[in-house]
Design a protein around this motif. Structure first.
Motif, PDB file in Angstrom:
ATOM      1  N   ASP A  59      55.729  45.453  40.146  1.00  0.00           N
ATOM      2  CA  ASP A  59      55.408  46.800  40.609  1.00  0.00           C
ATOM      3  C   ASP A  59      55.906  47.047  42.030  1.00  0.00           C
ATOM      4  OD1 ASP A  59      53.485  45.298  41.735  1.00  0.00           O
ATOM      5  OD2 ASP A  59      51.807  46.149  40.625  1.00  0.00           O
ATOM      6  N   ASN A 150      41.302  33.418  35.592  1.00  0.00           N
ATOM      7  CA  ASN A 150      39.845  33.524  35.482  1.00  0.00           C
ATOM      8  C   ASN A 150      39.469  34.058  34.099  1.00  0.00           C
ATOM      9  OD1 ASN A 150      37.053  34.150  35.974  1.00  0.00           O
ATOM     10  ND2 ASN A 150      37.680  36.239  36.501  1.00  0.00           N
ATOM     11  N   PRO A 152      36.301  34.815  32.148  1.00  0.00           N
ATOM     12  CA  PRO A 152      34.870  34.860  32.443  1.00  0.00           C
ATOM     13  C   PRO A 152      34.050  34.104  31.405  1.00  0.00           C
ATOM     14  CG  PRO A 152      35.706  37.038  31.783  1.00  0.00           C
ATOM     15  CD  PRO A 152      36.874  36.125  31.853  1.00  0.00           C
ATOM     16  N   SER A 190      47.166  43.973  35.675  1.00  0.00           N
ATOM     17  CA  SER A 190      47.654  43.390  34.412  1.00  0.00           C
ATOM     18  C   SER A 190      47.185  44.225  33.225  1.00  0.00           C
ATOM     19  CB  SER A 190      47.162  41.947  34.248  1.00  0.00           C
ATOM     20  OG  SER A 190      47.515  41.169  35.362  1.00  0.00           O
ATOM     21  N   GLN A 193      48.984  47.515  33.004  1.00  0.00           N
ATOM     22  CA  GLN A 193      50.356  47.399  32.478  1.00  0.00           C
ATOM     23  C   GLN A 193      50.347  47.119  30.979  1.00  0.00           C
ATOM     24  OE1 GLN A 193      52.339  44.348  34.814  1.00  0.00           O
ATOM     25  NE2 GLN A 193      53.138  45.859  36.257  1.00  0.00           N
ATOM     26  N   THR A 211      35.338  48.394  36.126  1.00  0.00           N
ATOM     27  CA  THR A 211      35.512  49.294  37.274  1.00  0.00           C
ATOM     28  C   THR A 211      36.724  50.179  37.030  1.00  0.00           C
ATOM     29  OG1 THR A 211      34.676  47.527  38.699  1.00  0.00           O
ATOM     30  CG2 THR A 211      35.716  49.397  39.791  1.00  0.00           C
ATOM     31  N   LYS A 330      40.905  48.041  46.597  1.00  0.00           N
ATOM     32  CA  LYS A 330      41.289  47.002  45.644  1.00  0.00           C
ATOM     33  C   LYS A 330      42.801  47.093  45.550  1.00  0.00           C
ATOM     34  CE  LYS A 330      37.916  46.970  41.962  1.00  0.00           C
ATOM     35  NZ  LYS A 330      37.186  45.956  41.727  1.00  0.00           N
ATOM     36  N   ARG A 331      43.480  46.042  45.173  1.00  0.00           N
ATOM     37  CA  ARG A 331      44.940  46.084  45.074  1.00  0.00           C
ATOM     38  C   ARG A 331      45.317  47.182  44.070  1.00  0.00           C
ATOM     39  NH1 ARG A 331      49.531  45.621  42.589  1.00  0.00           N
ATOM     40  NH2 ARG A 331      50.978  43.947  43.090  1.00  0.00           N
ATOM     41  N   ARG A 353      29.991  49.074  32.354  1.00  0.00           N
ATOM     42  CA  ARG A 353      28.894  49.242  33.315  1.00  0.00           C
ATOM     43  C   ARG A 353      27.740  49.948  32.596  1.00  0.00           C
ATOM     44  NH1 ARG A 353      31.283  50.054  38.761  1.00  0.00           N
ATOM     45  NH2 ARG A 353      31.971  47.934  39.248  1.00  0.00           N
ATOM     46  N   ALA A 380      42.317  40.332  30.621  1.00  0.00           N
ATOM     47  CA  ALA A 380      43.132  40.691  31.796  1.00  0.00           C
ATOM     48  C   ALA A 380      42.188  40.641  32.988  1.00  0.00           C
ATOM     49  CB  ALA A 380      43.730  42.077  31.609  1.00  0.00           C
ATOM     50  N   THR A 381      41.513  39.512  33.086  1.00  0.00           N
ATOM     51  CA  THR A 381      40.374  39.399  33.998  1.00  0.00           C
ATOM     52  C   THR A 381      40.735  38.715  35.315  1.00  0.00           C
ATOM     53  OG1 THR A 381      39.769  37.558  32.555  1.00  0.00           O
ATOM     54  CG2 THR A 381      38.486  39.581  32.339  1.00  0.00           C
ATOM     55  N   GLY A 382      42.004  38.589  35.589  1.00  0.00           N
ATOM     56  CA  GLY A 382      42.431  38.199  36.924  1.00  0.00           C
ATOM     57  C   GLY A 382      42.361  36.712  37.222  1.00  0.00           C
TER      58      GLY A 382
HETATM   59  O1  N01 Z   1      43.402  40.995  37.826  1.00  0.00           O
HETATM   60  P1  N01 Z   1      42.357  41.880  38.662  1.00  0.00           P
HETATM   61  P2  N01 Z   1      44.876  41.373  37.378  1.00  0.00           P
HETATM   62  N1  N01 Z   1      33.815  41.138  32.620  1.00  0.00           N
HETATM   63  O2  N01 Z   1      41.433  40.892  39.292  1.00  0.00           O
HETATM   64  C1  N01 Z   1      37.823  42.821  35.219  1.00  0.00           C
HETATM   65  C2  N01 Z   1      48.814  40.924  40.824  1.00  0.00           C
HETATM   66  N2  N01 Z   1      49.576  41.524  39.751  1.00  0.00           N
HETATM   67  O3  N01 Z   1      45.429  40.193  36.646  1.00  0.00           O
HETATM   68  O4  N01 Z   1      37.245  45.443  38.902  1.00  0.00           O
HETATM   69  C3  N01 Z   1      34.494  42.279  32.513  1.00  0.00           C
HETATM   70  O5  N01 Z   1      42.999  42.830  39.522  1.00  0.00           O
HETATM   71  C4  N01 Z   1      37.828  43.381  36.598  1.00  0.00           C
HETATM   72  O6  N01 Z   1      36.758  44.249  36.790  1.00  0.00           O
HETATM   73  P3  N01 Z   1      36.210  44.551  38.289  1.00  0.00           P
HETATM   74  C5  N01 Z   1      48.229  42.013  41.711  1.00  0.00           C
HETATM   75  O7  N01 Z   1      48.166  41.560  43.023  1.00  0.00           O
HETATM   76  C6  N01 Z   1      50.798  41.995  40.055  1.00  0.00           C
HETATM   77  O8  N01 Z   1      44.922  42.645  36.737  1.00  0.00           O
HETATM   78  O9  N01 Z   1      36.119  43.202  38.976  1.00  0.00           O
HETATM   79  N3  N01 Z   1      35.547  42.595  33.277  1.00  0.00           N
HETATM   80  C7  N01 Z   1      39.190  44.035  36.638  1.00  0.00           C
HETATM   81  O10 N01 Z   1      39.173  45.258  35.993  1.00  0.00           O
HETATM   82  C8  N01 Z   1      46.864  42.153  41.105  1.00  0.00           C
HETATM   83  O11 N01 Z   1      45.917  42.753  41.952  1.00  0.00           O
HETATM   84  C9  N01 Z   1      51.543  42.562  39.082  1.00  0.00           C
HETATM   85  O12 N01 Z   1      34.907  45.190  38.085  1.00  0.00           O
HETATM   86  C10 N01 Z   1      35.919  41.693  34.181  1.00  0.00           C
HETATM   87  C11 N01 Z   1      40.027  43.059  35.823  1.00  0.00           C
HETATM   88  O13 N01 Z   1      39.142  42.355  34.979  1.00  0.00           O
HETATM   89  C12 N01 Z   1      46.535  40.720  40.793  1.00  0.00           C
HETATM   90  O14 N01 Z   1      47.746  40.185  40.287  1.00  0.00           O
HETATM   91  C13 N01 Z   1      51.057  42.701  37.803  1.00  0.00           C
HETATM   92  C14 N01 Z   1      35.266  40.469  34.338  1.00  0.00           C
HETATM   93  C15 N01 Z   1      40.731  42.042  36.686  1.00  0.00           C
HETATM   94  O15 N01 Z   1      41.613  42.691  37.537  1.00  0.00           O
HETATM   95  C16 N01 Z   1      45.456  40.529  39.772  1.00  0.00           C
HETATM   96  O16 N01 Z   1      45.635  41.497  38.738  1.00  0.00           O
HETATM   97  C17 N01 Z   1      49.807  42.218  37.516  1.00  0.00           C
HETATM   98  C18 N01 Z   1      34.169  40.201  33.518  1.00  0.00           C
HETATM   99  N4  N01 Z   1      33.459  39.085  33.643  1.00  0.00           N
HETATM  100  C19 N01 Z   1      49.072  41.613  38.490  1.00  0.00           C
HETATM  101  N5  N01 Z   1      35.886  39.778  35.321  1.00  0.00           N
HETATM  102  C20 N01 Z   1      52.895  43.014  39.405  1.00  0.00           C
HETATM  103  O17 N01 Z   1      53.399  43.859  38.741  1.00  0.00           O
HETATM  104  C21 N01 Z   1      36.878  40.553  35.751  1.00  0.00           C
HETATM  105  N6  N01 Z   1      36.904  41.712  35.071  1.00  0.00           N
HETATM  106  C22 N01 Z   1      53.634  42.431  40.534  1.00  0.00           C
END
Ligand code: N01
Length: 537
Positions: A59, A150, A152, A190, A193, A211, A330-331, A353, A380-382
């Motif tokens: 991105d 991660n 969960p 993620s 996308q 969120t 948030k990012r 929520r 897609a929980t990061g």
């Molecule tokens: O992870 P995230 P990501 N139950 O942590 C939810 C980079 N990146 O992989 O917001 C239910 O951002 C969580 O909810 P909340 C970029 O830096 C770059 O998407 O914590 N839901 C959130 O919605 C990015 O910021 C590209 O309330 C749960 C989601 O999961 C970083 O990687 C592309 C949960 C996690 O979002 C991470 O992105 C993709 C649970 N127990 C990523 N735990 C490029 O294109 C978490 N969530 C370069």
């Protein structure tokens, strides 16, 4: 190549992504050192090796999301589009590995399990899951900020009879969603996308949102011949600008304030950038969007208006409206057709929520108000960001102190480059450095070059050891905290703060003071004979 006997090397690099590849090149080809890179994956590429989920693309724009250290490389490589897809970035990194003949010194399918500093020899003893034992003067981590995925802990996951995946550990074989009911948990970059791409293929997509997020369209498009030429001819200007701006982007910072304009004037600016697409909406709109709550609210409301205008069902639109955090705290993701995806008949949004996930059952996800039948679950929980990828290695410094002990209350570093009590350990884009707040290749190159210069200095001055002093570390930790207090980042529960991982200390991990000041500070530290570091041996 590494063997299973103890090897004596100058340096071990952990990870073969953007950072590890360039570090190897500097160590081996510029400094003439003997180094090995250990990489867990069976290919190079780091983040771009692992994140193969549907829709995965960069991105940041291709012309500045790449290396700048070799003009020849930049001139010969041709990006196909504004935001390349994951396979293209992976091809680029493989090309770099080949072009600079890096592969002979990269050992794949090898996870570093432990690294212990040996006080008597002043060297690191590094062990891997393949039985390698290496003794190295320098240990350099290039493990990525977002590598420890991660998943969960949700009751019943092991009982699920369908397939499940995490976006950051996606299989190499294509996943076939055709005819399937897919649950997507998470709406960060993620998830945002992946959702439109999965929705286009699957029978049914259920998005479980905790969120609501602000996202701005990417507006991806192929790069035509004229744009390719501009990029190549603009090489010097582009990279000069990336070094002169706080975000590492080749855009001149804007001076105007959102608060000095009427709503109509502001919206005209936002509208133009919305149409242009990408991160410029954040960096190139008004200087105070990320710093001032009122200014931020204008951008946030503009995006909310777009959501209301795009999503046909008002109740779904309401659920998608982000209201609990400022835009950019948030990012922020960048998307292709995210909001419009919720107009599809085969897409359902579940606000967890309002109705939390209670358990995963053999055939789906149970929420407080019902059951969603699923064949596939996509997490897609990061990530356990910034610290997770370092702490899963058993790293022991002076006196056997573990990094986990040193960071019990949150990560502590000097400049994000070193940790007191862990001599000769360098952490590329470590916590306390601008890293994830900046265009990553720019801050990676700055760290790699600083580390290489530091090692050169040590060798030239007959020293063998460098270590951050506890005082410099404490001052830097305080400085990062103070800088973060000037921002809106504390207003969100984000991975920047460790808030996504239960039990993780709440510490703002990246350095938010901007890349230009940070770069100047690192240079000054070096010019002053590595001020704040103790040099010895
Ligand atoms: O992870 P995230 P990501 N139950 O942590 C939810 C980079 N990146 O992989 O917001 C239910 O951002 C969580 O909810 P909340 C970029 O830096 C770059 O998407 O914590 N839901 C959130 O919605 C990015 O910021 C590209 O309330 C749960 C989601 O999961 C970083 O990687 C592309 C949960 C996690 O979002 C991470 O992105 C993709 C649970 N127990 C990523 N735990 C490029 O294109 C978490 N969530 C370069």
């Amino acid at each position: 190549m590494a063997t299973r006997e103890t090897r004596e090397l100058d340096a071990v690099v952990v990870g073969a992504g953007f950072a590890g590849l360039y570090m190897l090149l500097q160590l081996r080809d510029v400094l003439g050192l003997e180094a090995v890179v250990f990489e867990t994956g069976d290919g190079v590429g780091g983040t771009w090796f692992w994140n193969r989920y549907p829709g995965a693309r960069c991105d940041s724009e291709s012309f500045y999301y790449c290396y700048s250290f070799s003009e020849e490389l930049a001139q010969e490589w041709e990006w196909s589009s504004r935001y390349p897809e994951q396979p293209e970035i992976l091809r680029y990194l493989n090309h770099v590995a080949d072009r600079f003949d890096l592969r002979p010194d990269i050992q794949l399918e090898t996870r570093v399990t432990s690294a212990a500093f040996q006080e008597e020899s002043g060297r690191w003893r590094v062990e891997t899951d393949r039985g390698d034992v290496v003794s190295a003067r320098f240990l350099i981590t290039a493990v990525g900020c977002l590598s420890a995925s991660n998943v969960p802990e949700i009751e019943g996951l092991e009982s699920f009879e369908g397939e499940w995946y995490h976006t950051g550990r996606w299989p190499h074989e294509p996943v076939d969603f055709r005819g399937k009911r897919v649950g997507l948990i998470g709406t960060g970059s993620s998830g945002i996308q992946a959702a439109p791409v999965i929705a286009a293929e699957a029978r049914q997509l259920t998005v479980f949102q905790r969120t609501p997020n602000f996202t701005v369209p990417a507006r991806n498009a192929p790069l035509d011949a004229r744009r390719q030429r501009e990029i190549k001819e603009g090489y010097d200007d582009i990279w000069r600008l990336t070094r002169e701006t706080d975000g590492g982007f080749p855009y001149k910072p804007v001076e105007r304030s959102a608060l000095d304009h009427t709503k109509e004037e502001r919206d005209a600016v936002f509208e133009e950038l919305w149409r242009e697409g990408g991160f410029k909406f954040m960096w190139g709109s008004f200087r105070d969007v990320l710093r001032d709550k009122k200014a931020n609210a204008t951008a946030a409301e503009f995006i909310r208006e777009k959501i209301r205008a795009t999503v046909k069902d008002p109740e779904v639109a309401r659920k998608l409206l982000p209201t609990d955090h400022p835009y950019g705290s948030k990012r922020p993701p960048i998307d292709t057709d995210y909001y419009v995806t919720f107009n599809r008949d085969n897409v359902t949004l579940v606000d967890i929520r309002e109705s939390p996930i209670v358990a995963i059952t053999p055939n789906g996800v149970k929420t407080s108000d019902g059951h969603h039948d699923l064949d596939v679950i996509v997490f897609a929980t990061g990530f356990d960001a910034m610290t997770g990828s370092l702490l899963r290695i058993d790293i022991r410094g002076v006196g056997g102190e573990t990094l986990a002990e040193h960071w019990e209350a949150g990560p502590r570093t000097y400049l994000g480059l070193q940790v007191a009590g862990f001599p000769n350990l360098f952490t590329i884009t470590g916590p306390g450095s601008p890293s994830v707040l900046v265009n990553m290749p720019v801050c990676i190159e700055q760290h790699v070059e600083w580390i290489a210069d530091c090692i050169r200095h040590l060798r030239a001055s007959g020293r063998q050891r460098i270590e951050a002093s506890p005082e410099a570390e404490a001052e830097w930790v305080e400085h990062v905290y103070e800088a973060s207090k000037q921002t809106l980042f504390w207003e969100a529960r984000s991975w920047y703060l460790g808030a996504n991982i239960p039990g993780k200390p709440r510490v703002f991990m990246p350095y938010p003071g901007g890349m230009t000041g940070y770069r100047a500070r690192c240079d000054e530290v070096a010019e002053k004979g590595y001020e704040g570091f103790v040099l010895g041996g």
